[in-house]
Design an enzyme around this catalytic site. Structure first.
Site, short mmCIF file in Angstrom:
data_model
loop_
_atom_site.label_atom_id
_atom_site.label_comp_id
_atom_site.label_asym_id
_atom_site.label_seq_id
_atom_site.Cartn_x
_atom_site.Cartn_y
_atom_site.Cartn_z
N ASP A 18 67.60 55.38 79.28
CA ASP A 18 66.77 54.53 80.09
C ASP A 18 67.69 53.77 80.98
O ASP A 18 67.42 52.51 81.19
CB ASP A 18 66.35 53.46 78.71
CG ASP A 18 65.54 54.17 77.73
OD1 ASP A 18 64.73 54.78 78.23
OD2 ASP A 18 65.90 53.98 76.74
N HIS A 48 61.10 58.78 82.29
CA HIS A 48 61.61 58.35 83.42
C HIS A 48 60.70 57.66 84.32
O HIS A 48 59.79 58.32 84.95
CB HIS A 48 62.27 59.45 84.08
CG HIS A 48 63.40 60.07 83.38
ND1 HIS A 48 63.96 61.34 83.95
CD2 HIS A 48 64.05 59.84 82.22
CE1 HIS A 48 64.97 61.42 82.76
NE2 HIS A 48 64.92 60.74 81.78
#
Length: 404
Positions: free
Chosen positions: A17, A48
């Site tokens: 992340d 993503h």
């Protein structure tokens, strides 16, 4: 056939992340839509997020994060393909007018619905001792593929009869044995309606056929040809299966190791690697989180991708530890020593800086917490990791810009 000798590489430096998708899209926009994004680890558990300049937003899972900018994708043999979730992602992209070109290595392992079932059942049974799995069967796929009797790769999907027989063996023989090895044998009968469902098996065979119809199965050299390369990593260095805190890791090498192997096979000469971190630390799922806080470190933090879910819970936060960041990067770079003919240039990217929202940056170094200006924080991070002129990211769709 001509091959580019240089490639860009995007690697997460934390627990995932960090902004890998955004940086991958940034590279593609710089080098053009003839680029191809190579997924070199992980699988469908990636999330993503990319926001295009025209406002389109997508959370990339299988497809490379350069697709909104027109780049093709190559799923390498280190990537675990999940036909069920891949087709769902294609539908989401099609709704935004995007039809990506996706190549896939015939040796790529393939997830079945039974891997997903086992993963979710076992994680639920662990209760408070959960490992932090996403519940999509990634690790279970790799475990099953260790036994040739039950292994499945993309190449195997082309034979429906063989695939049907293999799936039947997996659900009847492998699944109950695997659940027994994991200490939850009783759960097979408790979920017998799922494991024994012919409709689920037949639907998966159809999904596999569709998967092959909308992808191009080929080895890496043929897919890549003379395209500019961007290697896109999944998860982060602190979740690496060999360097993370077991068992709260992903069953994957999240850093340079797979990239180096692929680069060597392709005859590349140089890798320009960027390690990505947020301006603070996050973790989605169980496991240690150094310097963890009970709440967001900055009030301006907004994360619409990592929403709470049954398997990983709520996104967790911590102050950034620059010593931890530096150690993780330098350990990863040490793998390049095994490839002396390959030049590796490394850089740093720091994202989510806008979320500090004018507040003093907070971080740890040498066990001491600091509060400083943004400029001092960036200088300290650069010094801690030993990498010059980091890229700085502000906002979900803003440009990444070099510092200084």
């Amino acid at each position: 056939m001509h091959l580019n000798k240089t490639a860009r590489v995007v690697i997460g430096a934390q627990f995932g992340d960090e902004g890998k998708g955004r940086l991958t899209a940034h590279h593609v926009m710089e080098i053009g839509d003839d680029a191809i994004v190579v997924r070199f680890n992980g699988g469908a558990q990636a999330g993503h997020t990319v926001v295009a300049p025209d406002g389109r937003r997508h959370v990339f899972s299988h497809v490379g994060s350069g697709a909104l900018a027109g780049a093709a994708t190559y799923l390498s043999r280190f990537f675990v393909a999940n036909p069920i979730l891949f087709l769902k992602e294609l539908d989401l992209l099609a709704a935004q007018g995007v039809t990506p070109t996706v190549y896939v290595d015939p040796a790529s392992p393939v997830t079945t619905p039974y891997d997903m079932m086992i993963n979710q059942i076992v994680e639920r049974e662990r209760g408070a001792d959960r490992h932090g799995s996403c519940g999509i069967g990634f690790g279970e796929t790799l475990e099953r593929n260790l036994d040739g009797r039950f292994a499945l790769t993309v190449a195997d999907l082309a034979d429906p009869s063989m695939l049907t027989n293999r799936l039947d063996a997996i659900r009847r023989e492998y699944a109950p044995a695997r659940l027994a090895r994991l200490g939850v044998a009783h759960t097979f009968e408790a979920n017998a309606d799922l494991f024994r469902s012919d409709a689920i098996l037949e639907h998966y065979v159809e999904d596999a056929r569709h998967f092959l119809d909308v992808t191009i199965t080929t080895e890496a050299r043929a897919a890549i040809r003379d395209r500019p390369l961007v290697f896109e990593g999944a998860q982060g260095l602190l979740l690496d299966q060999d360097r993370g805190c077991f068992p709260h890791v992903t069953r994957s090498n999240t850093g340079l190791r797979n990239v180096l192997a692929l680069a060597d096979e392709l005859g590349l000469e140089r890798l320009d690697v960027t390690y990505v971190t947020r301006a603070y630390l996050t973790r989605h799922g169980a496991g240690p989180l150094p310097r963890e806080r009970p709440e967001k470190p900055y009030p301006g933090i907004v994360d619409t991708t990592n929403i709470p879910n049954e398997h990983q819970g709520t996104l967790r936060f911590a102050w950034l530890d620059l010593d931890l960041l530096g150690r993780a990067i330098h350990e990863d770079l040490s793998d390049a020593a095994a490839y002396p003919a390959l030049t590796v240039n490394a850089g740093l990217a720091i994202t989510c800086l806008d979320q500090l929202d004018g507040e003093a940056a907070r971080y740890y170094r040498g066990g001491i917490q600091y509060r400083s200006s943004l400029e001092t924080f960036v200088a300290a991070a650069t010094e801690a990791v030993g990498l010059d002129r980091p890229l700085l990211g502000f906002g979900p769709s803003g440009e990444l810009m070099p510092c200084g």
